[in-house]
Design a protein around this motif. Structure first.
Motif, PDB file in Angstrom:
ATOM      1  N   ALA A   9      65.889   6.350 -68.179  1.00  0.00           N
ATOM      2  CA  ALA A   9      66.744   7.314 -66.931  1.00  0.00           C
ATOM      3  C   ALA A   9      65.724   8.115 -66.321  1.00  0.00           C
ATOM      4  CB  ALA A   9      67.569   7.971 -67.913  1.00  0.00           C
ATOM      5  N   TYR A  10      64.733   8.588 -67.000  1.00  0.00           N
ATOM      6  CA  TYR A  10      63.775   9.391 -65.939  1.00  0.00           C
ATOM      7  C   TYR A  10      62.449   9.197 -66.670  1.00  0.00           C
ATOM      8  CZ  TYR A  10      61.396  13.215 -63.615  1.00  0.00           C
ATOM      9  OH  TYR A  10      60.289  13.921 -62.824  1.00  0.00           O
ATOM     10  N   LYS A  11      61.535   8.736 -65.696  1.00  0.00           N
ATOM     11  CA  LYS A  11      60.276   8.481 -66.270  1.00  0.00           C
ATOM     12  C   LYS A  11      59.029   9.249 -65.810  1.00  0.00           C
ATOM     13  CE  LYS A  11      61.340   3.646 -65.317  1.00  0.00           C
ATOM     14  NZ  LYS A  11      61.125   2.770 -64.369  1.00  0.00           N
ATOM     15  N   GLY A  12      59.150  10.589 -65.405  1.00  0.00           N
ATOM     16  CA  GLY A  12      58.368  11.482 -65.205  1.00  0.00           C
ATOM     17  C   GLY A  12      57.798  11.469 -63.773  1.00  0.00           C
ATOM     18  N   LYS A  13      56.627  11.896 -63.707  1.00  0.00           N
ATOM     19  CA  LYS A  13      55.915  11.880 -62.341  1.00  0.00           C
ATOM     20  C   LYS A  13      55.979  10.513 -61.609  1.00  0.00           C
ATOM     21  CE  LYS A  13      51.830  13.672 -60.325  1.00  0.00           C
ATOM     22  NZ  LYS A  13      50.392  14.366 -60.249  1.00  0.00           N
ATOM     23  N   ASN A  14      56.364  10.515 -60.308  1.00  0.00           N
ATOM     24  CA  ASN A  14      56.358   9.552 -59.649  1.00  0.00           C
ATOM     25  C   ASN A  14      57.533   8.443 -59.765  1.00  0.00           C
ATOM     26  OD1 ASN A  14      53.765  10.108 -58.157  1.00  0.00           O
ATOM     27  ND2 ASN A  14      52.720   8.962 -59.769  1.00  0.00           N
ATOM     28  N   ASP A  15      58.403   8.763 -60.444  1.00  0.00           N
ATOM     29  CA  ASP A  15      59.680   8.094 -60.788  1.00  0.00           C
ATOM     30  C   ASP A  15      60.493   8.603 -59.319  1.00  0.00           C
ATOM     31  OD1 ASP A  15      61.721   6.842 -61.903  1.00  0.00           O
ATOM     32  OD2 ASP A  15      62.307   8.406 -62.871  1.00  0.00           O
ATOM     33  N   ILE A  16      61.346   7.649 -59.027  1.00  0.00           N
ATOM     34  CA  ILE A  16      62.224   7.744 -57.877  1.00  0.00           C
ATOM     35  C   ILE A  16      63.390   7.194 -58.148  1.00  0.00           C
ATOM     36  CG2 ILE A  16      62.560   7.285 -55.317  1.00  0.00           C
ATOM     37  CD1 ILE A  16      59.321   6.986 -54.977  1.00  0.00           C
ATOM     38  N   LYS A  17      64.698   8.091 -57.865  1.00  0.00           N
ATOM     39  CA  LYS A  17      65.878   7.530 -58.198  1.00  0.00           C
ATOM     40  C   LYS A  17      66.632   7.727 -56.943  1.00  0.00           C
ATOM     41  CE  LYS A  17      65.758   7.515 -62.732  1.00  0.00           C
ATOM     42  NZ  LYS A  17      64.566   6.444 -63.036  1.00  0.00           N
TER      43      LYS A  17
END
Length: 164
Positions: A20-28
């Protein structure tokens, strides 16, 4: 029967990789149904990861069906709202599975300064669902009247979330 077992195995494998959330540079990217008093509409948002538990984003909403007090039709500007927001992505802090994320945050829009709380669940690495509630903390106009009520109240959104 073999096809059914193969399908179940593939679905199970895809659920393992969902995050659901990968951290830095993740885009949703998210698109949802905006539910509130006096009208319903659509909301589109994008969130950009800037740290292990932080993201910023943008939200645009437009009310499609609205009450028309006195038969007066609201203008485009009365139906639309745009916001910039900051989220604290806390799924890993609370020990949730990687497919789940809870994100409280603050937003600053064309109508008010407010807070929101959302939840995402990803079925696969690219697709999930979300629910989000938001409310104004401070309105730009203390005496909200008429069409100003449309974008200055509690809003609940249900929709789809995508990894971009």
């Amino acid at each position: 029967m073999k096809k059914m077992i193969l399908l179940m195995a593939l679905l199970s494998l895809s659920l393992v990789n969902a995050q659901a959330y990968k951290g830095k540079n993740d885009i949703k990217g998210q698109v949802g149904w905006n539910i509130q008093d006096h009208g319903n509409g659509i909301q589109v948002s994008a969130d950009f990861g800037i740290g292990e538990n932080m993201s910023y984003g943008f939200v645009a909403s437009y009310l499609l069906s609205v009450e028309k007090p006195g038969g007066i039709k609201p203008d485009f500007a009365d139906r639309a709202d745009v916001k910039a927001r900051f989220n604290a992505n806390l799924g890993n802090v609370f020990g949730f599975d990687k497919q789940m994320d809870i994100y409280p945050g603050l937003h600053l829009g064309t109508r008010n300064f407010g807070a929101h709380l959302g939840f995402r669940y990803f079925f696969t690495d690219g697709f999930g669902v979300f629910a989000e509630g938001s409310a104004p903390l401070a309105r730009y106009d203390a005496n909200v009247e008429g069409f100003e009520k449309y974008n200055n109240q509690f809003v609940f959104v249900l929709g789809a979330s995508f990894n971009l």
